[in-house]
Scaffold this motif. Structure first.
Motif, PDB file in Angstrom:
ATOM      1  N   ARG A  83     -16.197 -28.751 -16.697  1.00  0.00           N
ATOM      2  CA  ARG A  83     -16.104 -29.714 -17.786  1.00  0.00           C
ATOM      3  C   ARG A  83     -14.714 -29.780 -18.423  1.00  0.00           C
ATOM      4  O   ARG A  83     -14.447 -30.691 -19.202  1.00  0.00           O
ATOM      5  N   TYR A  84     -13.850 -28.853 -18.110  1.00  0.00           N
ATOM      6  CA  TYR A  84     -12.576 -28.764 -18.824  1.00  0.00           C
ATOM      7  C   TYR A  84     -11.773 -30.068 -18.821  1.00  0.00           C
ATOM      8  O   TYR A  84     -11.268 -30.483 -19.882  1.00  0.00           O
ATOM      9  N   PRO A  85     -11.625 -30.762 -17.685  1.00  0.00           N
ATOM     10  CA  PRO A  85     -10.827 -32.006 -17.717  1.00  0.00           C
ATOM     11  C   PRO A  85     -11.381 -33.069 -18.663  1.00  0.00           C
ATOM     12  O   PRO A  85     -10.616 -33.871 -19.221  1.00  0.00           O
ATOM     13  N   ALA A  86     -12.720 -33.079 -18.853  1.00  0.00           N
ATOM     14  CA  ALA A  86     -13.341 -34.114 -19.682  1.00  0.00           C
ATOM     15  C   ALA A  86     -13.511 -33.701 -21.137  1.00  0.00           C
ATOM     16  O   ALA A  86     -14.010 -34.490 -21.952  1.00  0.00           O
ATOM     17  N   MET A  87     -13.101 -32.511 -21.500  1.00  0.00           N
ATOM     18  CA  MET A  87     -13.250 -32.061 -22.882  1.00  0.00           C
ATOM     19  C   MET A  87     -12.327 -32.853 -23.794  1.00  0.00           C
ATOM     20  O   MET A  87     -11.239 -33.272 -23.386  1.00  0.00           O
ATOM     21  N   PRO A  88     -12.744 -33.061 -25.052  1.00  0.00           N
ATOM     22  CA  PRO A  88     -11.874 -33.777 -26.012  1.00  0.00           C
ATOM     23  C   PRO A  88     -10.599 -32.991 -26.283  1.00  0.00           C
ATOM     24  O   PRO A  88     -10.544 -31.774 -26.115  1.00  0.00           O
ATOM     25  N   GLY A  89      -9.573 -33.694 -26.719  1.00  0.00           N
ATOM     26  CA  GLY A  89      -8.284 -33.052 -26.992  1.00  0.00           C
ATOM     27  C   GLY A  89      -8.335 -32.088 -28.150  1.00  0.00           C
ATOM     28  O   GLY A  89      -7.544 -31.137 -28.216  1.00  0.00           O
ATOM     29  N   GLN A  90      -9.231 -32.325 -29.115  1.00  0.00           N
ATOM     30  CA  GLN A  90      -9.422 -31.433 -30.245  1.00  0.00           C
ATOM     31  C   GLN A  90     -10.838 -30.837 -30.163  1.00  0.00           C
ATOM     32  O   GLN A  90     -11.820 -31.579 -30.141  1.00  0.00           O
ATOM     33  N   LEU A  91     -10.916 -29.524 -30.113  1.00  0.00           N
ATOM     34  CA  LEU A  91     -12.209 -28.851 -29.987  1.00  0.00           C
ATOM     35  C   LEU A  91     -12.651 -28.314 -31.341  1.00  0.00           C
ATOM     36  O   LEU A  91     -11.851 -27.711 -32.072  1.00  0.00           O
TER      37      LEU A  91
END
Length: 360
Positions: free
Chosen positions: A155-163
């Motif tokens: 999922r890392y590539p699709a994660m939002p820029g701010q977690l």
């Protein structure tokens, strides 16, 4: 806010319940952390202090719960929830300490150990043939941790820029951090640390020094082996539930889910694991009594090594872990230099996780 009130109330109830039942599941020869001979386990002072302790704990629990949860409901200040738990823990120890001091004073005034033969029993087989480590129980937390890591990699590539790394009582993210490997996988690191730490503690329990009853050492040694094996399995089961909760927290962070009830995916497995751990250990915590006396000896009076009735400090004892005087499971020997090294290592690992999670 409703979720916060429910969770804090459940946690307070668990702490209060444990505090109330501990006197009943602790060995009768160490009431409130004071070593007493068999002939004084039902002394009027011990009986009275048990009754006073329960009333004090119950009153403290009701006052703390009403004040803490009530103030949280009015103000919405989330810090009041952990503060109320800490206050209850402080009140709990205060009630314990009062009982401890009263029994110690009665013991000294009545010379309870006068004329008794004191002794120490050891089981050398625990060194040469300790109970086996339950490797199969390690599979659950290991599988959950690996599954979490693999899911995060996918999922890392699709994660939002701010977690979102922290949520308020209303389910709104109140702290964000830029996406990075350290931030995204910080809870995976927590899973690894928790599994490794609880596994190490389980191994230490299996090789720890037992508090054997010198009156009937053979039966006491058999019970200790069974209880140590149960304790090791219980800790690994708890590790599995904690890693499951961390998996839920990771999924919330990666998907950006921000509903109040989503927190239950994190908290419920952890609370369930803690609750089951308490129940299992509590049911088997007390060594069976009634075995015929074999040696005519009684436990030695070793109160001088227990500070405040809870902390064990004995530089002459090379054991790292010993059975608790009051409570479930085992505690560290703070007179052993390795105990300080272990605590320093835990603090260093916690600091590392904080840096990775909040430092971006």
């Amino acid at each position: 806010m409703t979720v916060g009130i429910i969770l804090s109330s459940v946690l307070l109830a668990l702490v209060l319940l444990l505090a109330l039942v501990l006197p009943s599941i602790t060995s009768p020869t160490v009431p409130f952390g004071v070593r007493v001979p068999d002939g004084h386990v039902d002394d009027p002072v011990v009986v009275a202090q048990s009754r006073h302790y329960r009333w004090r704990v119950l009153l403290s629990g009701v006052v703390t719960a009403v004040a803490g949860v009530g103030m949280f409901a009015v103000t919405g200040a989330t810090f009041l929830l952990p503060v109320s738990v800490l206050l209850l823990l402080g009140a709990w120890y205060g009630c314990f300490f009062l009982a401890n001091q009263e029994i110690r004073a009665a013991k000294a005034a009545g010379n309870w150990y006068g004329g008794l033969r004191q002794g120490v029993a050891v089981d050398t087989g625990l060194r040469s043939d300790p109970p086996r480590f339950p490797w199969l129980w390690l599979a659950f937390p290991a599988i959950v941790t690996v599954a979490t890591a693999v899911t995060g990699i996918i999922r890392y590539p699709a994660m939002p820029g701010q977690l979102a790394v922290h949520y308020g009582a209303g389910g709104q993210a109140d702290r964000l951090a830029p996406k990075s490997i350290g931030t995204a996988f910080s809870l995976v690191i927590v899973q690894v640390i928790v599994t490794a730490l609880l596994s190490a503690i389980a191994a230490g329990i299996l090789r720890g020094r037992p508090d054997l009853d010198p009156a009937h050492p053979d039966a006491s040694a058999r019970w200790h082996r069974e209880y140590a094996s149960l304790g090791a399995r219980t800790l690994l089961g708890l590790a599995g539930m904690i890693t499951l909760g961390m998996m839920g927290a990771s999924l919330l962070m990666w998907t950006g889910t921000r509903t109040p009830w989503a927190a239950l995916a994190v908290v419920v497995p952890v609370l369930a694991g803690v609750g089951l751990c308490m129940v299992v250990l509590a049911r088997h915590n007390r060594e069976p009594r009634g075995t015929p006396r074999e040696t005519g000896l009684t436990h030695r009076d070793d109160d001088r090594f227990w500070r405040g009735g809870l902390l064990y400090i004995n530089r002459e004892d090379h054991a790292l872990m010993v059975p608790r005087r009051f409570g479930l499971g085992w505690t560290l020997n703070f007179g052993n230099p390795r105990a300080g090294m272990l605590l320093a290592g835990v603090l260093a690992l916690i600091s590392l996780v904080v840096i990775l999670r909040f430092g971006g």
